[in-house]
Design a protein around this motif. Structure first.
Motif, PDB file in Angstrom:
ATOM      1  N   GLY A 258       2.120  13.327 -76.847  1.00  0.00           N
ATOM      2  CA  GLY A 258       1.741  14.612 -77.416  1.00  0.00           C
ATOM      3  C   GLY A 258       2.071  15.775 -76.510  1.00  0.00           C
ATOM      4  O   GLY A 258       3.234  16.133 -76.325  1.00  0.00           O
ATOM      5  N   ALA A 259       1.045  16.369 -75.946  1.00  0.00           N
ATOM      6  CA  ALA A 259       1.202  17.597 -75.160  1.00  0.00           C
ATOM      7  C   ALA A 259       2.027  17.356 -73.896  1.00  0.00           C
ATOM      8  O   ALA A 259       2.105  16.239 -73.373  1.00  0.00           O
ATOM      9  N   ILE A 260       2.627  18.441 -73.415  1.00  0.00           N
ATOM     10  CA  ILE A 260       3.378  18.393 -72.162  1.00  0.00           C
ATOM     11  C   ILE A 260       2.405  18.224 -71.005  1.00  0.00           C
ATOM     12  O   ILE A 260       1.404  18.932 -70.905  1.00  0.00           O
ATOM     13  N   GLU A 261       2.704  17.289 -70.134  1.00  0.00           N
ATOM     14  CA  GLU A 261       1.851  17.079 -68.969  1.00  0.00           C
ATOM     15  C   GLU A 261       2.154  18.129 -67.910  1.00  0.00           C
ATOM     16  O   GLU A 261       3.316  18.403 -67.614  1.00  0.00           O
ATOM     17  N   PRO A 262       1.149  18.758 -67.307  1.00  0.00           N
ATOM     18  CA  PRO A 262       1.392  19.679 -66.196  1.00  0.00           C
ATOM     19  C   PRO A 262       2.070  18.942 -65.045  1.00  0.00           C
ATOM     20  O   PRO A 262       1.991  17.715 -64.947  1.00  0.00           O
ATOM     21  N   PHE A 263       2.725  19.707 -64.193  1.00  0.00           N
ATOM     22  CA  PHE A 263       3.402  19.094 -63.057  1.00  0.00           C
ATOM     23  C   PHE A 263       2.374  18.459 -62.124  1.00  0.00           C
ATOM     24  O   PHE A 263       1.498  19.133 -61.588  1.00  0.00           O
ATOM     25  N   ALA A 264       2.491  17.162 -61.949  1.00  0.00           N
ATOM     26  CA  ALA A 264       1.650  16.420 -61.017  1.00  0.00           C
ATOM     27  C   ALA A 264       2.548  15.452 -60.271  1.00  0.00           C
ATOM     28  O   ALA A 264       3.556  14.976 -60.813  1.00  0.00           O
ATOM     29  N   LEU A 265       2.187  15.154 -59.045  1.00  0.00           N
ATOM     30  CA  LEU A 265       3.044  14.357 -58.188  1.00  0.00           C
ATOM     31  C   LEU A 265       2.377  13.027 -57.848  1.00  0.00           C
ATOM     32  O   LEU A 265       1.322  13.002 -57.196  1.00  0.00           O
ATOM     33  N   PRO A 266       2.953  11.896 -58.284  1.00  0.00           N
ATOM     34  CA  PRO A 266       2.429  10.602 -57.848  1.00  0.00           C
ATOM     35  C   PRO A 266       2.732  10.405 -56.366  1.00  0.00           C
ATOM     36  O   PRO A 266       3.896  10.463 -55.954  1.00  0.00           O
TER      37      PRO A 266
ATOM     38  N   HIS B 144      -2.209  17.405 -58.006  1.00  0.00           N
ATOM     39  CA  HIS B 144      -1.973  18.606 -58.803  1.00  0.00           C
ATOM     40  C   HIS B 144      -2.891  19.704 -58.279  1.00  0.00           C
ATOM     41  O   HIS B 144      -3.787  19.459 -57.452  1.00  0.00           O
ATOM     42  N   GLY B 145      -2.658  20.904 -58.747  1.00  0.00           N
ATOM     43  CA  GLY B 145      -3.512  22.023 -58.343  1.00  0.00           C
ATOM     44  C   GLY B 145      -3.581  22.207 -56.837  1.00  0.00           C
ATOM     45  O   GLY B 145      -2.557  22.174 -56.133  1.00  0.00           O
ATOM     46  N   ALA B 146      -4.796  22.389 -56.323  1.00  0.00           N
ATOM     47  CA  ALA B 146      -5.000  22.678 -54.906  1.00  0.00           C
ATOM     48  C   ALA B 146      -4.499  21.550 -54.015  1.00  0.00           C
ATOM     49  O   ALA B 146      -3.947  21.791 -52.930  1.00  0.00           O
TER      50      ALA B 146
ATOM     51  N   VAL C   5       7.462  26.236 -59.804  1.00  0.00           N
ATOM     52  CA  VAL C   5       7.261  25.371 -60.959  1.00  0.00           C
ATOM     53  C   VAL C   5       5.778  25.279 -61.298  1.00  0.00           C
ATOM     54  O   VAL C   5       5.385  25.307 -62.474  1.00  0.00           O
ATOM     55  N   MET C   6       4.939  25.194 -60.273  1.00  0.00           N
ATOM     56  CA  MET C   6       3.498  25.159 -60.515  1.00  0.00           C
ATOM     57  C   MET C   6       3.002  26.461 -61.140  1.00  0.00           C
ATOM     58  O   MET C   6       2.101  26.460 -61.974  1.00  0.00           O
ATOM     59  N   GLU C   7       3.603  27.576 -60.734  1.00  0.00           N
ATOM     60  CA  GLU C   7       3.192  28.884 -61.246  1.00  0.00           C
ATOM     61  C   GLU C   7       3.705  29.147 -62.665  1.00  0.00           C
ATOM     62  O   GLU C   7       3.209  30.059 -63.341  1.00  0.00           O
ATOM     63  N   HIS C   8       4.693  28.367 -63.104  1.00  0.00           N
ATOM     64  CA  HIS C   8       5.293  28.599 -64.424  1.00  0.00           C
ATOM     65  C   HIS C   8       5.247  27.310 -65.240  1.00  0.00           C
ATOM     66  O   HIS C   8       6.293  26.678 -65.495  1.00  0.00           O
ATOM     67  N   PRO C   9       4.079  26.914 -65.716  1.00  0.00           N
ATOM     68  CA  PRO C   9       3.993  25.679 -66.513  1.00  0.00           C
ATOM     69  C   PRO C   9       4.817  25.746 -67.787  1.00  0.00           C
ATOM     70  O   PRO C   9       5.210  24.711 -68.326  1.00  0.00           O
ATOM     71  N   GLU C  10       5.105  26.971 -68.259  1.00  0.00           N
ATOM     72  CA  GLU C  10       5.920  27.096 -69.477  1.00  0.00           C
ATOM     73  C   GLU C  10       7.349  26.606 -69.252  1.00  0.00           C
ATOM     74  O   GLU C  10       8.055  26.248 -70.215  1.00  0.00           O
ATOM     75  N   TRP C  11       7.803  26.577 -67.999  1.00  0.00           N
ATOM     76  CA  TRP C  11       9.138  26.069 -67.698  1.00  0.00           C
ATOM     77  C   TRP C  11       9.299  24.601 -68.090  1.00  0.00           C
ATOM     78  O   TRP C  11      10.408  24.138 -68.334  1.00  0.00           O
ATOM     79  N   LEU C  12       8.176  23.876 -68.111  1.00  0.00           N
ATOM     80  CA  LEU C  12       8.246  22.432 -68.323  1.00  0.00           C
ATOM     81  C   LEU C  12       8.545  22.052 -69.766  1.00  0.00           C
ATOM     82  O   LEU C  12       8.859  20.882 -70.038  1.00  0.00           O
TER      83      LEU C  12
ATOM     84  N   SER D  27      11.309  10.739 -57.839  1.00  0.00           N
ATOM     85  CA  SER D  27      11.647  11.019 -59.234  1.00  0.00           C
ATOM     86  C   SER D  27      10.974  12.296 -59.728  1.00  0.00           C
ATOM     87  O   SER D  27      11.620  13.172 -60.330  1.00  0.00           O
ATOM     88  N   ALA D  28       9.679  12.418 -59.480  1.00  0.00           N
ATOM     89  CA  ALA D  28       8.938  13.593 -59.947  1.00  0.00           C
ATOM     90  C   ALA D  28       9.392  14.858 -59.219  1.00  0.00           C
ATOM     91  O   ALA D  28       9.523  15.928 -59.832  1.00  0.00           O
ATOM     92  N   LEU D  29       9.631  14.754 -57.934  1.00  0.00           N
ATOM     93  CA  LEU D  29      10.088  15.920 -57.166  1.00  0.00           C
ATOM     94  C   LEU D  29      11.424  16.421 -57.674  1.00  0.00           C
ATOM     95  O   LEU D  29      11.629  17.630 -57.857  1.00  0.00           O
ATOM     96  N   MET D  30      12.360  15.504 -57.916  1.00  0.00           N
ATOM     97  CA  MET D  30      13.691  15.926 -58.328  1.00  0.00           C
ATOM     98  C   MET D  30      13.703  16.461 -59.747  1.00  0.00           C
ATOM     99  O   MET D  30      14.489  17.358 -60.079  1.00  0.00           O
ATOM    100  N   ALA D  31      12.815  15.947 -60.605  1.00  0.00           N
ATOM    101  CA  ALA D  31      12.680  16.520 -61.951  1.00  0.00           C
ATOM    102  C   ALA D  31      12.194  17.960 -61.862  1.00  0.00           C
ATOM    103  O   ALA D  31      12.707  18.853 -62.555  1.00  0.00           O
ATOM    104  N   ALA D  32      11.209  18.194 -61.021  1.00  0.00           N
ATOM    105  CA  ALA D  32      10.663  19.546 -60.875  1.00  0.00           C
ATOM    106  C   ALA D  32      11.711  20.506 -60.316  1.00  0.00           C
ATOM    107  O   ALA D  32      11.833  21.659 -60.780  1.00  0.00           O
ATOM    108  N   LEU D  33      12.474  20.062 -59.328  1.00  0.00           N
ATOM    109  CA  LEU D  33      13.494  20.927 -58.746  1.00  0.00           C
ATOM    110  C   LEU D  33      14.610  21.216 -59.746  1.00  0.00           C
ATOM    111  O   LEU D  33      15.174  22.314 -59.762  1.00  0.00           O
ATOM    112  N   TRP D  34      14.930  20.249 -60.587  1.00  0.00           N
ATOM    113  CA  TRP D  34      15.946  20.494 -61.625  1.00  0.00           C
ATOM    114  C   TRP D  34      15.431  21.542 -62.615  1.00  0.00           C
ATOM    115  O   TRP D  34      16.153  22.473 -62.979  1.00  0.00           O
ATOM    116  N   VAL D  35      14.203  21.408 -63.036  1.00  0.00           N
ATOM    117  CA  VAL D  35      13.619  22.409 -63.936  1.00  0.00           C
ATOM    118  C   VAL D  35      13.655  23.792 -63.285  1.00  0.00           C
ATOM    119  O   VAL D  35      14.018  24.796 -63.923  1.00  0.00           O
ATOM    120  N   HIS D  36      13.272  23.850 -62.024  1.00  0.00           N
ATOM    121  CA  HIS D  36      13.328  25.126 -61.305  1.00  0.00           C
ATOM    122  C   HIS D  36      14.725  25.730 -61.380  1.00  0.00           C
ATOM    123  O   HIS D  36      14.905  26.920 -61.684  1.00  0.00           O
TER     124      HIS D  36
END
Length: 503
Positions: A117-125, A132-134, A160-167, A438-447
């Motif tokens: 369903g909904a887009i998951e916020p950026f979180a890092l395993p 996530h967050g703080a 990326v954390m400041e712009h969740p709409e980018w995801l 994997s998660a880091l590189m996805a976030a950097l690509w989105v950025h």
């Protein structure tokens, strides 16, 4: 049986040699710029052990002059294409000609939609947690403060954390060449509503994993098949059928990609062992070049390795020099003793000097090559650097970020590298788990797809083309290490051998 697909050209003795190709590519890029290195390349009798010298020469020559860096990239990549040919039905032709002659209608599409369903916020395993967050803010700050990541990487992740709409990637079509890559971004992107065109070899187990990730997410998978598949077919019916080989079907893959009406974002992620890695890098380059020529709005992405040679900014180079003086963790006196007892082979200083470029800025050369990875791997990564530089200069958006050293299966099966990675913490180097990378590189690509004031945007001015390669680097601490990494690897490996081996 005839050799088919992308092959190295035959030498006069009839052999297909990756070493010959490596030497020809390096020589071409340095001709007219560094004649001493060209002569040394021609006379080199132990390429397998001496190749780091020539990869370094390529980087030093490029760092010296921004215009020269672009010219070298163009010359080197042209030479690389000339070192391979395309063989079909036993008949060889130039790679460029083959890319203009795809077999029509060879590839069919299979589609699978996610159930999420909904887009998951950026979180890092990360080490058993999902940050996530703080907590994620704190981890990013810690990595930057300890020299694990460069400041540009920290800024990109925070953006990326400041712009969740980018995801929300529902407006993008992401092409993953080598979609099943263990440290690739697929698992994260599948949760961000992207349309993902996944290209990988026929392998039901691999495609079952890919389909599982898509089903668990909210994106859409488009997979290639050499056989028609009924639109309503269930995955169990088509999993044994999908997949294409980049080395055998590059012209057809390019033509298939051009059949999609929307702009494409193409990631070159495939890895193969030995000389096949250099060949698959050229196959991906041929696909990228063909699609980009027809669709200039195509964007590119690749994951660089920190275990390469780069020209880094003055601040990073000076940090490595300071760390050499500290000689952590041994101290200067003990490090000097170890260096002497080893005949100068161990614990050599990493960055020895700064190069003043024609643009007036100073750069340091970080050399993190490991002999165990081999010259074909190094050349494959150099070709990706060159393509990135050329594409950005031509007006394309290019996301090229250094991914951290990661404990993937390709590393684990090499005992020396595995032991070295296990002991890397001794030198303040962090080795990442595949799911974290994997998660880091996805976030950097989105950025890099969304940002305006960043190196990926061709309208954003860079003082040197090589700055594209280092802006957002996560090198795990290798670049700022005081010791030349391959001269510290034996000691790290000795510590790693004594550590309990994780399964």
């Amino acid at each position: 049986m005839h050799e088919e697909g992308l092959q190295f050209v035959r030498a006069p003795d009839g052999q297909r040699s990756s070493t010959r190709a490596n030497r020809a590519i390096c020589s071409a890029a340095l001709t007219g710029i560094d004649p001493d290195s060209v002569t040394a390349i021609q006379n080199e009798t132990n390429w397998r052990r001496q190749y780091p010298r020539y990869v370094r020469a390529l980087t030093e020559a490029a760092a010296a002059d921004p215009a020269q860096a672009l010219a070298m990239a163009t010359t080197g990549l042209t030479a690389a294409w000339q070192q391979v040919e395309w063989v079909r039905n036993g008949v060889a032709m130039p790679l460029a000609e083959a890319m203009r002659q795809p077999r029509p209608g060879a590839i069919h599409s299979v589609t699978l939609h996610g159930r999420g369903g909904a887009i998951e916020p950026f979180a890092l395993p990360y080490r058993g947690q999902r940050l996530h967050g703080a907590a994620l803010h704190a981890q990013i700050a810690h990595w930057e403060a300890t020299g694990i990541i460069e400041p540009g990487c920290a800024r990109a992740l925070l953006r990326v954390m400041e712009h969740p709409e980018w995801l929300d990637l529902s407006d993008r079509v992401l092409v993953l060449l080598g979609a099943g890559s263990e440290a690739g971004p697929l698992a994260t992107l599948a949760r961000w509503r992207a349309t993902i065109i996944a290209v990988d070899v026929p392998d039901p187990a691999r495609w079952r994993r890919i389909a599982g990730l898509i089903r668990a997410g909210n994106g859409c998978l488009i997979a290639p098949s050499l056989q028609p598949v009924a639109p309503a077919a269930e995955p169990d019916q088509w999993l044994p059928l999908v997949g294409v080989d980049l080395l055998s079907h590059a012209p057809e893959i390019a033509a298939w990609l051009l059949s999609f009406a929307r702009p494409l974002d193409i990631a070159t992620l495939a890895y193969l062992d030995g000389e096949r890695h250099l060949r698959v890098a050229l196959a991906m380059d041929a696909i990228v070049a063909t699609v980009s020529a027809a669709r200039p709005d195509t964007t590119l992405m690749t994951m660089a390795t920190p275990t390469d040679v780069f020209a880094v900014n003055e601040e990073t180079a000076l940090a490595a020099m300071r760390n050499a003086t500290k000689a952590h963790p041994f101290g200067a006196r003990l490090a000097a003793i170890v260096r002497t007892l080893s005949g100068g082979r161990l614990l050599q200083p990493h960055v020895r000097e700064l190069i003043t470029s024609a643009n007036g800025k100073r750069y340091g050369i970080v050399d993190c090559l490991f002999l165990e990875q081999g010259p074909n791997y190094a050349m494959a990564k150099r070709l990706q650097q060159w393509r990135a530089i050329i594409a950005r200069a031509g007006g394309q958006r290019v996301s090229m970020n250094v991914a951290p050293s990661t404990m993937t299966q390709s590393v684990i099966k090499n005992p020396a590298l595995r032991a070295g990675y296990n002991g890397a913490g001794l030198f303040g180097v962090e080795i990442f788990a595949p799911e974290t990378t994997s998660a880091l590189m996805a976030a950097l690509w989105v950025h890099d797809l969304r940002c305006h004031n960043c190196a990926a945007n061709p309208d954003f001015p860079l003082d040197h083309p090589l700055e594209l390669l280092t802006a957002n680097a996560n090198h795990g601490g290798l670049w700022r290490n005081g010791f030349l990494p391959r001269t510290a690897l034996p000691l790290a490996a000795a510590i790693g051998w004594m550590k309990p081996q994780k399964p």
